[in-house]
Write a protein that holds these residues in place. Structure first.
Motif, PDB file in Angstrom:
ATOM      1  N   ARG A   4    -131.139  -3.828 -34.680  1.00 28.17           N
ATOM      2  CA  ARG A   4    -130.457  -2.604 -34.271  1.00 28.17           C
ATOM      3  C   ARG A   4    -128.999  -2.675 -34.713  1.00 28.17           C
ATOM      4  NH1 ARG A   4    -133.117  -2.551 -28.167  1.00 28.17           N
ATOM      5  NH2 ARG A   4    -135.053  -1.437 -28.745  1.00 28.17           N
ATOM      6  N   LYS A   5    -128.560  -1.656 -35.430  1.00 25.92           N
ATOM      7  CA  LYS A   5    -127.217  -1.642 -36.017  1.00 25.92           C
ATOM      8  C   LYS A   5    -126.153  -1.896 -34.958  1.00 25.92           C
ATOM      9  CE  LYS A   5    -124.457   1.260 -39.154  1.00 25.92           C
ATOM     10  NZ  LYS A   5    -124.484   2.558 -39.877  1.00 25.92           N
ATOM     11  N   VAL A   6    -125.308  -2.861 -35.219  1.00 23.31           N
ATOM     12  CA  VAL A   6    -124.293  -3.281 -34.259  1.00 23.31           C
ATOM     13  C   VAL A   6    -123.002  -2.479 -34.418  1.00 23.31           C
ATOM     14  CG1 VAL A   6    -122.842  -5.224 -33.548  1.00 23.31           C
ATOM     15  CG2 VAL A   6    -125.281  -5.595 -34.057  1.00 23.31           C
ATOM     16  N   HIS A   7    -122.542  -2.331 -35.650  1.00 27.99           N
ATOM     17  CA  HIS A   7    -121.248  -1.695 -35.918  1.00 27.99           C
ATOM     18  C   HIS A   7    -121.456  -0.234 -36.289  1.00 27.99           C
ATOM     19  CE1 HIS A   7    -120.639  -6.052 -36.742  1.00 27.99           C
ATOM     20  NE2 HIS A   7    -119.568  -5.842 -36.008  1.00 27.99           N
ATOM     21  N   GLN A   8    -120.751   0.649 -35.606  1.00 31.76           N
ATOM     22  CA  GLN A   8    -120.972   2.086 -35.756  1.00 31.76           C
ATOM     23  C   GLN A   8    -119.721   2.775 -36.302  1.00 31.76           C
ATOM     24  OE1 GLN A   8    -122.241   2.687 -31.583  1.00 31.76           O
ATOM     25  NE2 GLN A   8    -124.238   3.243 -32.409  1.00 31.76           N
ATOM     26  N   GLY A  35    -132.834 -12.343 -42.768  1.00 28.05           N
ATOM     27  CA  GLY A  35    -131.919 -11.679 -41.849  1.00 28.05           C
ATOM     28  C   GLY A  35    -131.774 -10.224 -42.243  1.00 28.05           C
ATOM     29  N   LEU A  36    -131.529  -9.360 -41.264  1.00 25.88           N
ATOM     30  CA  LEU A  36    -131.378  -7.928 -41.504  1.00 25.88           C
ATOM     31  C   LEU A  36    -130.001  -7.454 -41.051  1.00 25.88           C
ATOM     32  CD1 LEU A  36    -134.810  -6.566 -40.166  1.00 25.88           C
ATOM     33  CD2 LEU A  36    -134.232  -7.252 -42.509  1.00 25.88           C
ATOM     34  N   MET A  37    -129.446  -6.510 -41.803  1.00 27.15           N
ATOM     35  CA  MET A  37    -128.207  -5.832 -41.429  1.00 27.15           C
ATOM     36  C   MET A  37    -128.335  -4.375 -41.830  1.00 27.15           C
ATOM     37  SD  MET A  37    -125.334  -8.578 -42.694  1.00 27.15           S
ATOM     38  CE  MET A  37    -124.129  -8.011 -41.508  1.00 27.15           C
ATOM     39  N   ILE A  38    -127.452  -3.540 -41.264  1.00 29.83           N
ATOM     40  CA  ILE A  38    -127.461  -2.123 -41.602  1.00 29.83           C
ATOM     41  C   ILE A  38    -126.053  -1.669 -41.964  1.00 29.83           C
ATOM     42  CG2 ILE A  38    -128.013   0.213 -40.824  1.00 29.83           C
ATOM     43  CD1 ILE A  38    -129.964  -0.989 -38.814  1.00 29.83           C
ATOM     44  N   CYS A  39    -125.868  -1.272 -43.205  1.00 29.06           N
ATOM     45  CA  CYS A  39    -124.711  -0.520 -43.690  1.00 29.06           C
ATOM     46  C   CYS A  39    -123.375  -1.116 -43.234  1.00 29.06           C
ATOM     47  CB  CYS A  39    -124.872   0.942 -43.260  1.00 29.06           C
ATOM     48  SG  CYS A  39    -123.949   2.126 -44.270  1.00 29.06           S
ATOM     49  N   TYR A  40    -122.699  -0.459 -42.299  1.00 20.01           N
ATOM     50  CA  TYR A  40    -121.352  -0.856 -41.859  1.00 20.01           C
ATOM     51  C   TYR A  40    -121.324  -2.274 -41.290  1.00 20.01           C
ATOM     52  CZ  TYR A  40    -116.705   0.123 -39.738  1.00 20.01           C
ATOM     53  OH  TYR A  40    -115.385   0.132 -39.387  1.00 20.01           O
ATOM     54  N   ASP A  41    -122.468  -2.793 -40.861  1.00 19.47           N
ATOM     55  CA  ASP A  41    -122.531  -4.181 -40.396  1.00 19.47           C
ATOM     56  C   ASP A  41    -121.942  -5.138 -41.429  1.00 19.47           C
ATOM     57  OD1 ASP A  41    -123.729  -3.784 -37.890  1.00 19.47           O
ATOM     58  OD2 ASP A  41    -125.769  -4.053 -38.660  1.00 19.47           O
ATOM     59  N   ALA A  93    -119.498  -4.854 -43.352  1.00 12.24           N
ATOM     60  CA  ALA A  93    -118.043  -4.873 -43.439  1.00 12.24           C
ATOM     61  C   ALA A  93    -117.417  -5.898 -42.499  1.00 12.24           C
ATOM     62  CB  ALA A  93    -117.483  -3.484 -43.131  1.00 12.24           C
ATOM     63  N   PHE A  94    -118.238  -6.520 -41.666  1.00  7.79           N
ATOM     64  CA  PHE A  94    -117.767  -7.490 -40.686  1.00  7.79           C
ATOM     65  C   PHE A  94    -118.380  -8.855 -41.014  1.00  7.79           C
ATOM     66  CE2 PHE A  94    -117.599  -3.313 -38.962  1.00  7.79           C
ATOM     67  CZ  PHE A  94    -116.395  -3.262 -38.279  1.00  7.79           C
ATOM     68  N   PRO A  95    -117.600  -9.809 -41.473  1.00  7.33           N
ATOM     69  CA  PRO A  95    -118.158 -11.077 -41.938  1.00  7.33           C
ATOM     70  C   PRO A  95    -118.894 -11.858 -40.857  1.00  7.33           C
ATOM     71  CG  PRO A  95    -115.749 -11.148 -41.928  1.00  7.33           C
ATOM     72  CD  PRO A  95    -116.143  -9.733 -41.679  1.00  7.33           C
ATOM     73  N   GLU A  96    -118.591 -11.593 -39.586  1.00  6.14           N
ATOM     74  CA  GLU A  96    -119.221 -12.364 -38.509  1.00  6.14           C
ATOM     75  C   GLU A  96    -120.732 -12.164 -38.466  1.00  6.14           C
ATOM     76  OE1 GLU A  96    -115.012 -11.252 -37.242  1.00  6.14           O
ATOM     77  OE2 GLU A  96    -116.704 -10.232 -38.197  1.00  6.14           O
ATOM     78  N   GLY A  97    -121.212 -10.969 -38.771  1.00  7.84           N
ATOM     79  CA  GLY A  97    -122.644 -10.708 -38.701  1.00  7.84           C
ATOM     80  C   GLY A  97    -123.423 -11.515 -39.722  1.00  7.84           C
ATOM     81  N   ALA A  98    -122.998 -11.439 -40.973  1.00  8.13           N
ATOM     82  CA  ALA A  98    -123.675 -12.195 -42.019  1.00  8.13           C
ATOM     83  C   ALA A  98    -123.560 -13.699 -41.786  1.00  8.13           C
ATOM     84  CB  ALA A  98    -123.103 -11.828 -43.386  1.00  8.13           C
ATOM     85  N   ARG A  99    -122.408 -14.150 -41.300  1.00  6.73           N
ATOM     86  CA  ARG A  99    -122.241 -15.574 -41.022  1.00  6.73           C
ATOM     87  C   ARG A  99    -123.184 -16.017 -39.912  1.00  6.73           C
ATOM     88  NH1 ARG A  99    -118.385 -19.117 -42.401  1.00  6.73           N
ATOM     89  NH2 ARG A  99    -118.939 -18.223 -44.415  1.00  6.73           N
ATOM     90  N   THR A 100    -123.348 -15.179 -38.885  1.00  7.43           N
ATOM     91  CA  THR A 100    -124.278 -15.512 -37.804  1.00  7.43           C
ATOM     92  C   THR A 100    -125.693 -15.678 -38.349  1.00  7.43           C
ATOM     93  OG1 THR A 100    -122.945 -14.335 -36.173  1.00  7.43           O
ATOM     94  CG2 THR A 100    -125.251 -14.711 -35.617  1.00  7.43           C
ATOM     95  N   GLN A 143    -121.231  -8.645 -52.665  1.00  5.95           N
ATOM     96  CA  GLN A 143    -120.971  -9.897 -53.381  1.00  5.95           C
ATOM     97  C   GLN A 143    -120.231 -10.906 -52.507  1.00  5.95           C
ATOM     98  OE1 GLN A 143    -119.635  -7.594 -57.184  1.00  5.95           O
ATOM     99  NE2 GLN A 143    -120.172  -9.665 -57.844  1.00  5.95           N
ATOM    100  N   ALA A 144    -119.274 -10.431 -51.729  1.00  2.00           N
ATOM    101  CA  ALA A 144    -118.520 -11.342 -50.867  1.00  2.00           C
ATOM    102  C   ALA A 144    -119.412 -11.964 -49.803  1.00  2.00           C
ATOM    103  CB  ALA A 144    -117.360 -10.601 -50.210  1.00  2.00           C
ATOM    104  N   ARG A 145    -120.259 -11.166 -49.158  1.00  2.00           N
ATOM    105  CA  ARG A 145    -121.122 -11.704 -48.105  1.00  2.00           C
ATOM    106  C   ARG A 145    -122.119 -12.706 -48.670  1.00  2.00           C
ATOM    107  NH1 ARG A 145    -117.900  -8.606 -45.447  1.00  2.00           N
ATOM    108  NH2 ARG A 145    -116.697 -10.428 -46.101  1.00  2.00           N
ATOM    109  N   ALA A 146    -122.643 -12.449 -49.868  1.00  2.00           N
ATOM    110  CA  ALA A 146    -123.555 -13.415 -50.484  1.00  2.00           C
ATOM    111  C   ALA A 146    -122.837 -14.717 -50.792  1.00  2.00           C
ATOM    112  CB  ALA A 146    -124.156 -12.826 -51.758  1.00  2.00           C
TER     113      ALA A 146
END
Length: 294
Positions: free
Chosen positions: A120-124, A149-155, A157-164, A204-207
């Motif tokens: 469920r998308k965290v960042h709105q 792992g799954l993320m949605i769109c604006y998620d 933009a926040f490095p913490e989500g991908a790092r988690t 590219q940055a998150r990868a």
């Protein structure tokens, strides 16, 4: 383990029958190309919001996507279309009760046999909270293409989500989007739009910083007041773009030996191993409002 990953840049609107037909076509194209996973955009069933920034009327049912339950007939039909693929797509999820319904902007990973994972998308962004409740977690799960792992769109933009997700063992992160072009000072050439460039840069940055394989899908075309930037891609753990669609409709497809690529990236740079969590703590201080006011 070599897997073939596909990400779609495609237009999805309110008409569910058209959505099913588009999904069937993309599944056939991805399957013919040997894909093991296909990522469809955010809001692939029922379309996204027609506007952002509070300019729409989310109280009107026809201005919102149809609400779909995870165990409902709509996703059962998508599972029947999935064939041998792991299929990731976005929906407007119906949750809560009949007396107190709740909607989430949700990504679902499924196969023809089961639902594998839900995010469920965290960042709105920009008033999206008027239409959806927010999610509250990022969790990886096992899948036929590796730990996912799954993320949605604006998620993203926040490095913490991908790092988690990376710390939870994610090897492949799929980020589904309905990412629009800039609303002001928009570029005539969509490829040069500043929001298109940000979309690609985040991927590219998150990868790279998490040393994961990144699969980014997106809506294409227009819907309501929004013009989407397309730009689906598959990106390696060193931040290299392995396949991309450009701003129009299409599939980005790349074969990746996930285990080998991750091992090579993590031998050359130790972004996960060399973390210093003790140096990052804020001791509960809230600084967001100060940053915004500044």
């Amino acid at each position: 383990m070599t897997v073939t990953l596909a990400a779609a840049s495609e237009e999805f609107g309110r008409d569910l029958e058209e959505n099913y037909a588009t999904i069937a076509r993309l599944v056939a194209e991805a399957t013919a190309a040997g894909a093991d996973l296909l990522a469809l955009p955010e809001a692939a069933l029922g379309g996204y919001l027609s506007s952002l920034g509070g300019r729409g009327d989310p109280s009107r049912p026809d201005s919102l996507p149809p609400a779909i339950r995870i165990d409902g007939p709509e996703l059962a039909r998508v599972r029947a279309l999935a064939g041998d693929l792991v299929l990731v797509l976005g929906i407007c999820e119906a949750a809560g009760t009949e007396a107190e319904p709740v909607r989430y902007n949700t990504a679902v990973a499924l196969t023809r046999d089961a639902v594998l994972g839900v995010h469920r998308k965290v960042h709105q962004p920009l008033g999206e909270g008027m239409s959806y409740a927010a999610g509250d977690s990022f969790t990886a799960f096992d899948s036929p293409v590796g730990r996912l792992g799954l993320m949605i769109c604006y998620d993203k933009a926040f490095p913490e989500g991908a790092r988690t997700l990376a710390l939870d063992g994610a090897e492949v992160v799929v980020c589904v989007s309905a990412w629009p072009a800039a609303r002001t000072a928009a570029a005539t050439d969509l490829a040069e739009d500043r929001w298109t460039k940000r979309f690609r840069l985040y991927d590219q940055a998150r990868a790279l910083e998490n040393q994961v394989v990144w699969v980014a899908s997106n809506q294409a075309g227009t819907f309501g007041r929004l013009r989407f930037v397309g730009s689906a891609s598959v990106i390696g753990p060193g931040g290299e773009v392995l396949a991309e669609t450009g701003t129009g409709p299409g599939l980005a497809i790349a074969a990746v030996d996930v285990t080998t690529e991750l091992a090579a990236a993590r031998r050359a740079m130790f972004a996960l191993r060399d973390r210093r969590p003790d140096a990052y703590a804020l001791d509960g201080r809230v600084i967001a409002e100060e940053l915004v006011d500044a």
